[in-house]
Design a protein around this motif. Structure first.
Motif, PDB file in Angstrom:
ATOM      1  N   ASP A 131       0.827  -1.207   0.000  1.00 46.15           N
ATOM      2  CA  ASP A 131       0.000   0.000   0.000  1.00 46.15           C
ATOM      3  C   ASP A 131       0.863   1.260   0.000  1.00 46.15           C
ATOM      4  O   ASP A 131       0.577   2.226  -0.718  1.00 46.15           O
ATOM      5  CB  ASP A 131      -0.914  -0.002   1.237  1.00 46.15           C
ATOM      6  N   LEU A 132       1.926   1.236   0.793  1.00 43.93           N
ATOM      7  CA  LEU A 132       2.810   2.400   0.841  1.00 43.93           C
ATOM      8  C   LEU A 132       3.493   2.633  -0.509  1.00 43.93           C
ATOM      9  O   LEU A 132       3.605   3.767  -0.985  1.00 43.93           O
ATOM     10  CB  LEU A 132       3.847   2.209   1.946  1.00 43.93           C
ATOM     11  N   ALA A 133       3.939   1.551  -1.145  1.00 44.24           N
ATOM     12  CA  ALA A 133       4.577   1.677  -2.461  1.00 44.24           C
ATOM     13  C   ALA A 133       3.587   2.177  -3.505  1.00 44.24           C
ATOM     14  O   ALA A 133       3.930   2.991  -4.370  1.00 44.24           O
ATOM     15  CB  ALA A 133       5.156   0.321  -2.887  1.00 44.24           C
ATOM     16  N   LEU A 134       2.341   1.709  -3.434  1.00 45.04           N
ATOM     17  CA  LEU A 134       1.321   2.172  -4.376  1.00 45.04           C
ATOM     18  C   LEU A 134       1.044   3.660  -4.210  1.00 45.04           C
ATOM     19  O   LEU A 134       0.959   4.410  -5.192  1.00 45.04           O
ATOM     20  CB  LEU A 134       0.041   1.358  -4.169  1.00 45.04           C
ATOM     21  N   ILE A 135       0.925   4.101  -2.969  1.00 43.88           N
ATOM     22  CA  ILE A 135       0.651   5.521  -2.713  1.00 43.88           C
ATOM     23  C   ILE A 135       1.810   6.385  -3.190  1.00 43.88           C
ATOM     24  O   ILE A 135       1.629   7.413  -3.860  1.00 43.88           O
ATOM     25  CB  ILE A 135       0.362   5.732  -1.217  1.00 43.88           C
ATOM     26  N   LEU A 136       3.039   5.972  -2.878  1.00 47.11           N
ATOM     27  CA  LEU A 136       4.204   6.753  -3.314  1.00 47.11           C
ATOM     28  C   LEU A 136       4.321   6.787  -4.834  1.00 47.11           C
ATOM     29  O   LEU A 136       4.666   7.815  -5.429  1.00 47.11           O
ATOM     30  CB  LEU A 136       5.474   6.173  -2.692  1.00 47.11           C
ATOM     31  N   GLY A 137       4.056   5.642  -5.480  1.00 53.10           N
ATOM     32  CA  GLY A 137       4.156   5.592  -6.939  1.00 53.10           C
ATOM     33  C   GLY A 137       3.156   6.511  -7.618  1.00 53.10           C
ATOM     34  O   GLY A 137       3.481   7.190  -8.601  1.00 53.10           O
ATOM     35  N   VAL A 138       1.922   6.525  -7.108  1.00 50.95           N
ATOM     36  CA  VAL A 138       0.909   7.397  -7.703  1.00 50.95           C
ATOM     37  C   VAL A 138       1.235   8.862  -7.431  1.00 50.95           C
ATOM     38  O   VAL A 138       1.042   9.735  -8.291  1.00 50.95           O
ATOM     39  CB  VAL A 138      -0.479   7.021  -7.157  1.00 50.95           C
ATOM     40  N   ARG A 164      -7.452  -1.601  -5.938  1.00 55.01           N
ATOM     41  CA  ARG A 164      -6.884  -1.298  -4.617  1.00 55.01           C
ATOM     42  C   ARG A 164      -6.759   0.213  -4.415  1.00 55.01           C
ATOM     43  O   ARG A 164      -7.011   0.723  -3.313  1.00 55.01           O
ATOM     44  CB  ARG A 164      -5.505  -1.963  -4.497  1.00 55.01           C
ATOM     45  N   TRP A 165      -6.390   0.920  -5.451  1.00 53.55           N
ATOM     46  CA  TRP A 165      -6.254   2.372  -5.330  1.00 53.55           C
ATOM     47  C   TRP A 165      -7.608   3.029  -5.072  1.00 53.55           C
ATOM     48  O   TRP A 165      -7.737   3.912  -4.223  1.00 53.55           O
ATOM     49  CB  TRP A 165      -5.612   2.935  -6.593  1.00 53.55           C
ATOM     50  N   TYR A 166      -8.641   2.572  -5.773  1.00 53.43           N
ATOM     51  CA  TYR A 166      -9.982   3.106  -5.541  1.00 53.43           C
ATOM     52  C   TYR A 166     -10.486   2.750  -4.153  1.00 53.43           C
ATOM     53  O   TYR A 166     -11.200   3.550  -3.515  1.00 53.43           O
ATOM     54  CB  TYR A 166     -10.952   2.584  -6.601  1.00 53.43           C
ATOM     55  N   ALA A 167     -10.138   1.545  -3.670  1.00 53.82           N
ATOM     56  CA  ALA A 167     -10.554   1.156  -2.321  1.00 53.82           C
ATOM     57  C   ALA A 167      -9.883   2.031  -1.268  1.00 53.82           C
ATOM     58  O   ALA A 167     -10.501   2.407  -0.275  1.00 53.82           O
ATOM     59  CB  ALA A 167     -10.224  -0.315  -2.085  1.00 53.82           C
ATOM     60  N   LEU A 168      -8.602   2.344  -1.460  1.00 53.01           N
ATOM     61  CA  LEU A 168      -7.921   3.226  -0.506  1.00 53.01           C
ATOM     62  C   LEU A 168      -8.509   4.631  -0.526  1.00 53.01           C
ATOM     63  O   LEU A 168      -8.476   5.340   0.492  1.00 53.01           O
ATOM     64  CB  LEU A 168      -6.423   3.279  -0.832  1.00 53.01           C
ATOM     65  N   LEU A 169      -9.055   5.033  -1.659  1.00 52.87           N
ATOM     66  CA  LEU A 169      -9.619   6.390  -1.759  1.00 52.87           C
ATOM     67  C   LEU A 169     -11.041   6.478  -1.212  1.00 52.87           C
ATOM     68  O   LEU A 169     -11.381   7.402  -0.476  1.00 52.87           O
ATOM     69  CB  LEU A 169      -9.594   6.858  -3.216  1.00 52.87           C
ATOM     70  N   TYR A 170     -11.886   5.488  -1.556  1.00 57.46           N
ATOM     71  CA  TYR A 170     -13.314   5.633  -1.336  1.00 57.46           C
ATOM     72  C   TYR A 170     -13.900   4.658  -0.313  1.00 57.46           C
ATOM     73  O   TYR A 170     -15.052   4.833   0.073  1.00 57.46           O
ATOM     74  CB  TYR A 170     -14.065   5.455  -2.667  1.00 57.46           C
ATOM     75  N   ASP A 171     -13.169   3.622   0.083  1.00 55.85           N
ATOM     76  CA  ASP A 171     -13.686   2.680   1.076  1.00 55.85           C
ATOM     77  C   ASP A 171     -13.129   3.063   2.444  1.00 55.85           C
ATOM     78  O   ASP A 171     -11.926   2.899   2.697  1.00 55.85           O
ATOM     79  CB  ASP A 171     -13.281   1.248   0.714  1.00 55.85           C
ATOM     80  N   PRO A 172     -13.972   3.559   3.361  1.00 59.43           N
ATOM     81  CA  PRO A 172     -13.425   4.023   4.649  1.00 59.43           C
ATOM     82  C   PRO A 172     -12.858   2.900   5.502  1.00 59.43           C
ATOM     83  O   PRO A 172     -11.879   3.086   6.219  1.00 59.43           O
ATOM     84  CB  PRO A 172     -14.640   4.689   5.317  1.00 59.43           C
ATOM     85  N   THR A 173     -13.471   1.720   5.427  1.00 58.87           N
ATOM     86  CA  THR A 173     -12.986   0.601   6.258  1.00 58.87           C
ATOM     87  C   THR A 173     -11.586   0.179   5.843  1.00 58.87           C
ATOM     88  O   THR A 173     -10.664   0.068   6.657  1.00 58.87           O
ATOM     89  CB  THR A 173     -13.958  -0.586   6.149  1.00 58.87           C
TER      90      THR A 173
END
Length: 440
Positions: free
Chosen positions: A115-122, A149-158
């Protein structure tokens, strides 16, 4: 709804005298008031007023009533409404459980470092395709999985809340390792492209570049990391000064004749290695030996094939002087002298009698059949056991004449000796002509 109206009528005759029925309680020193009192009241099975005592305790206002019946207002309850209420609660629970299970599955595959690598890459590239192609995660994710996964991190609060908590619990070294592999943005690569490919920059050059542009470079960048990335850009010809016009490239290409003139013939030949040549010679010897063995076995297999196929070739040709024909094998005599016997290691014979049948009693050098100048054939026995010609034994060291259609028996192996009379007559004429020419 009138059929489902339910009325409750409570008789208050038992409440007229509150002291007539005394309430019993537990006599234990330490007790649970409500629990122990209910146990004692349930023990009074004969008294029918126990249920009403509970109503009296819950509704103390009813204790003042005397010899009257209180009718509560009707409460219409339809069975259809009850059925609707009960499944709604269960369905909500099942939906929540399914959502939690799906979230746990996603969290189980995606690690906090991913997740951290995905956030940094974007954040660096603003492009999920570039993240998919350039980022290396803990396992192989498809483009669709990365997008979900990126959409879930943005829009899924859980999922977002659980992922943030997991990333906060990461060790400092793990965070640094992920940040060190963060993708380079376009602005960072443009700054690295300002350094020419023909120059020889040092580590200090990139450290100065990092100090001069702290707002453009990512905070986890180091001079060594910039130097390594610049070398990769140079290696794959991605620096701005390495882009050459295709027309000028064609001018720089040399022709085949020019390249051939530059090559020296002495450089094309490799130096011979003694060990390699020795191994190759050994291999060639083994191959030649195997070929020789196969060639020797061809005649044996040919006999077997002929016997199975029922092929009976002609007995004579222009080069065959005589034929020694057995039950399975047909031996051709094409020279004036042939040897009979059993083939073994270190001993070669012209006629191997073991092809006809069991030959363990046959000597290695059993006999010799020869043709004399007068056209007569003779057989000499050189083995230990006798040779029978038309039933007459020929002992060891002796010889006898062979006639046409003679039967030769050697250790229970029988052969018929056939002569090519036409070829023998021609040989006799040639010998007579040679003798006449010699006398003149």
């Amino acid at each position: 709804m009138s059929s489902y109206v339910r009325e409750r009528t409570i008789s208050c005759s038992s409440f007229t005298d509150p002291d007539s029925t005394r309430r019993r309680s537990s006599s234990r020193a330490i007790k649970r008031p409500k629990f122990d009192d209910e146990l004692v009241e349930s023990s009074l099975g004969s008294q029918s007023s126990a249920p009403f005592n509970k109503i009296r305790t819950r509704n103390p206002s009813l204790s003042t009533a005397s010899d009257c019946s209180v009718s509560l207002p009707p409460t219409p309850v339809a069975p259809t409404e009850v059925k609707k209420r009960l499944p709604t609660k269960s369905t909500k629970k099942t939906r929540k459980s399914r959502r939690s299970q799906s979230n746990m599955k996603d969290l189980g595959r995606w690690k906090p470092t991913d997740d951290l690598a995905l956030i940094l890459g974007v954040q660096q590239t603003c492009d999920l395709v570039a993240v998919y192609k350039g980022m290396k995660f803990s396992c192989k994710f498809t483009m669709g999985e990365i997008q979900e996964r990126w959409y879930a991190l943005l829009y899924d609060p859980t999922i977002s809340r659980v992922a943030q908590q997991a990333m906060k619990n990461l060790h400092h070294d793990q965070i640094q390792a992920v940040q060190a592999k963060a993708l380079y943005s376009k602005a960072e690569e443009e700054l690295l492209g300002t350094i020419s490919s023909t120059s020889n920059p040092t580590l200090q050059t990139f450290e100065n570049l990092l100090l001069e542009n702290p707002s453009i470079f990512y905070s986890a960048r180091t001079g060594k990391a910039l130097f390594t990335h610049w070398q990769l850009l140079k290696q794959y010809h991605l620096l701005p000064d390495q882009t050459v016009d295709p027309v000028s490239k064609l001018d720089d290409i040399t022709s085949f004749t020019d390249t051939e003139d530059q090559i020296q013939d002495s450089e094309l030949y490799e130096k011979s290695e003694e060990l390699l040549e020795h191994e190759l010679n050994i291999c060639s010897r083994g191959v030649k030996k195997e070929i020789k063995l196969v060639e020797e076995q061809v005649s044996r297999w040919q006999v077997v094939v002929d016997s199975v196929m029922g092929i009976s070739p002609q007995d004579f040709d222009n080069q065959t002087l005589a034929v020694l024909r057995g039950r399975l094998v047909r031996y051709l005599m094409r020279s004036k002298e042939i040897t009979l016997g059993r083939k073994a290691s270190g001993n070669n014979v012209d006629v191997d009698l073991s092809l006809e049948g069991p030959a363990w009693k046959v000597s290695r050098q059993q006999g010799i059949i020869s043709l004399r100048n007068n056209g007569d054939f003779h057989i000499a026995n050189e083995g230990k056991r006798p040779i029978f010609v038309d039933g007459v034994p020929v002992l060891a060291g002796s010889k006898t004449k062979l006639n046409n259609n003679a039967v030769i028996e050697i250790s229970s192996l029988r052969f018929i000796f056939l002569m090519n009379l036409e070829l023998i007559c021609n040989i006799k004429e040639q010998e007579a002509a040679k003798a006449a020419a010699a006398q003149t």
